[in-house]
Every structure is written in structure tokens, then in C-alpha cells.
Enzyme design. Sequence first.
Site, PDB file in Angstrom:
ATOM      1  N   LYS A   1      -7.730 -15.926   2.665  1.00  0.00           N
ATOM      2  CA  LYS A   1      -7.597 -15.152   1.426  1.00  0.00           C
ATOM      3  C   LYS A   1      -8.678 -15.514   0.416  1.00  0.00           C
ATOM      4  O   LYS A   1      -9.283 -14.640  -0.211  1.00  0.00           O
ATOM      5  CB  LYS A   1      -6.207 -15.379   0.816  1.00  0.00           C
ATOM      6  CG  LYS A   1      -5.085 -14.702   1.584  1.00  0.00           C
ATOM      7  CD  LYS A   1      -5.269 -13.190   1.589  1.00  0.00           C
ATOM      8  CE  LYS A   1      -4.146 -12.452   2.257  1.00  0.00           C
ATOM      9  NZ  LYS A   1      -4.394 -10.994   2.327  1.00  0.00           N
TER      10      LYS A   1
ATOM     11  N   ALA B   1       0.822  -1.218   0.000  1.00  0.00           N
ATOM     12  CA  ALA B   1       0.000   0.000   0.000  1.00  0.00           C
ATOM     13  C   ALA B   1       0.853   1.265   0.000  1.00  0.00           C
ATOM     14  O   ALA B   1       0.505   2.259  -0.649  1.00  0.00           O
ATOM     15  CB  ALA B   1      -0.937  -0.002   1.204  1.00  0.00           C
TER      16      ALA B   1
END
Length: 355
Positions: free
Chosen positions: A171, A20
Site C-alpha cells: 500500500k 468502488a
Amino acid sequence: MTNPQQTAPILVTGATGYIASWVIKNLLEQGHTVHATVRNLNKKPSFAHLEKIAAETTGTLKLFKANLLEPHSFDAAMQGCEIVLHMASPFVVNNFKDAVKDIIEPAILGTENVLNSVNKTESVKRVIVTSSIAATYGDAIDIQHTAKNEFDESHWNTTSSETHQPYSYSKVMAERKAWEMQQAQQRWELVCINPALVLGPSLTPNTQSGSVEVLQQFANGMTLLGVPPMWNGIVDVRDVADAHVQAAFNPDAKGRYIISGGTLSLLEMGKILRRNFGAKFPFPRNLLPKAAFKLLGPLAGFSKSFVELNMGYPIYFNAQKSKQDLGMQYRNIETSLVEHFQQLLDDGVVKKYIP
């Protein structure tokens, strides 16, 4: 997708994360206004690198407090945004007490909370979710069920569970939740980015990632006697960040994208590091047979089923869709590995050898 307004802010969740941070850097350098969420606005050292980047670029950074597990937590940060990059996720692979409470529920609930805010925010047109190649397969042996000896975007992890590979299970379940919520409405589009094991330089020494753990084990002597016959898809963190930005703005981007620059075995990784950093570090030199891990694996935290299903099966990933749709040109993964280890040395995460 209607082309997003260049003036509309862009939301990035989990702003201090390894990937990020690079995404935010790219966006700020392009002059965008970024709404970035962090868990604690009082922990300034965790996002000081982002404020420094913002001060040196033409973009604008606005920080918001948000917690994945709190409903409505992302409402304020999302106001006016047309693009949402949901990158925040719990990262716990080994050190957990309760897989469901510590890994699986937070991943699914976090995705649900962010997308509930998206559903309430009329301005949002596109959502990019950071998933993982762990959502495409569960165990390395799954490669035997592929038509071309490689995983691609059509594959889903169907073998992980709450008790077997719970991180991988978190996930795939989080990504499935995202697609389920996207398909229940018609206003916003969804693109999922599924990166391999991420290597390459971090923008902050505080980064936590699975690759750091692997490299620490290489350097601290844990793998001196040898490594198991295991392979990883690998990709440079800067390529993963580029893929997110391309997916956000490219109107042709759709569906899932495997982001991988190639495959290396653990032994190949050790050899590359030895060539570049010399033999003074206890990098692995040998391959330990699978039979040895069946006997000794439980002592090192490897269950017999994990050894059976994951050792001895080279795995490969088809990243052609990302090259075609997103224009990806992948960096050399050996260089990424070397640069990452050098940074861990420079930051003191890996201790320098003292003769």
C-alpha cells in the site's frame, strides 16, 4: 483544478469492489456517465448489481475490460474522462505464496499502468487513488513516535517491508509511486484517500474485504477463548465512498486524506456484537494477554515480531482534514459493525445459529 464538466465521463477502476460499487452508485444517482473497468466482461454476476443500479438511476454505466497488470489496458476506458478514480488493487493479506509477486508488484505495477494511461490521456485533470491507512503506519507500536498519540496525513509507513507486513508495504509503495508520477508532470492533480478498516453494508454478497474475515472469525468460534489486545481504526463504507466523490469534485481537495470514524479494539467489537446478536454466537468475551500470543502466536500465524510490535498499543487516527476539506460527517462505527454482521447473516456468509 478547473471545474470538471458534468457531462464528461468518470472512470472508476476495479468497479466490482466493495468501496468502488458504492462510489459508482453515488455517481450514477448524481446523473454521471461512469466508465467502469472489470477484469472479465463474461462474469456478469460480478457486476449485475451495478447494471441494476444504472437501470434505476439517471446515470449511464459503460463497462470496459481492463487488467491491472497489462500495459495500456486502461487506455480505452479512459478516453474523454476528466476524473479517474483508481480503486482497483490486489487484496491478499494472508493467503499468498510469494509476497513480492502476489501482492507488492501487482499493487505498484497496477498503479503505474493506470497512471501511464493518465499521462497519455489529455482530457484527465484529476486522479483519486484509493490508498489505505496502512500507508501511514506499519506497526501499532509506531503510535509511540507520534506527537499527539494519533496518526495523521503527515505520517508514512516506514517499517513494513517485503518480509514484514507485506500487504501494508504494498500500500505504501503503490501510493509513493502515484505521488512520484504525479510530481513528474503538471497537467493532472492527485488526491489519495487513506481509509481505515472498512465496515458497513455491501451492495453485493460477493464482496471480499479484510473486515469480512474478522467478522467470520468472531462468528465461527476462532476467537471464543479471547482476542489479542489489538485496535483498529474503523470507517463506514458509505463514508469512504462519499470521501472519494468529494475528493473528485471539490476543487479545494488536495494531498492525502485519512478517512476514519473512530477506533475500536477487537474485544469492544465482540461486546458490541454480543449486545446486538445475543450470546448464541461465540463472540469473544476475554482479552488474551500478549504473553500468551508470544507462545501460541506462531501456531495461529502470528510471528513473534508481529506480536511484539502490534499487540498492546491502542492506535488512533486524526480525520480532521477530511472534515474540514471534504465536509465529512462520519457515521456511528458501532452501527456500521452491526449492519455489516447482519448482512453477512442475511447473505449466508456467516452461518445463522441453530439451537
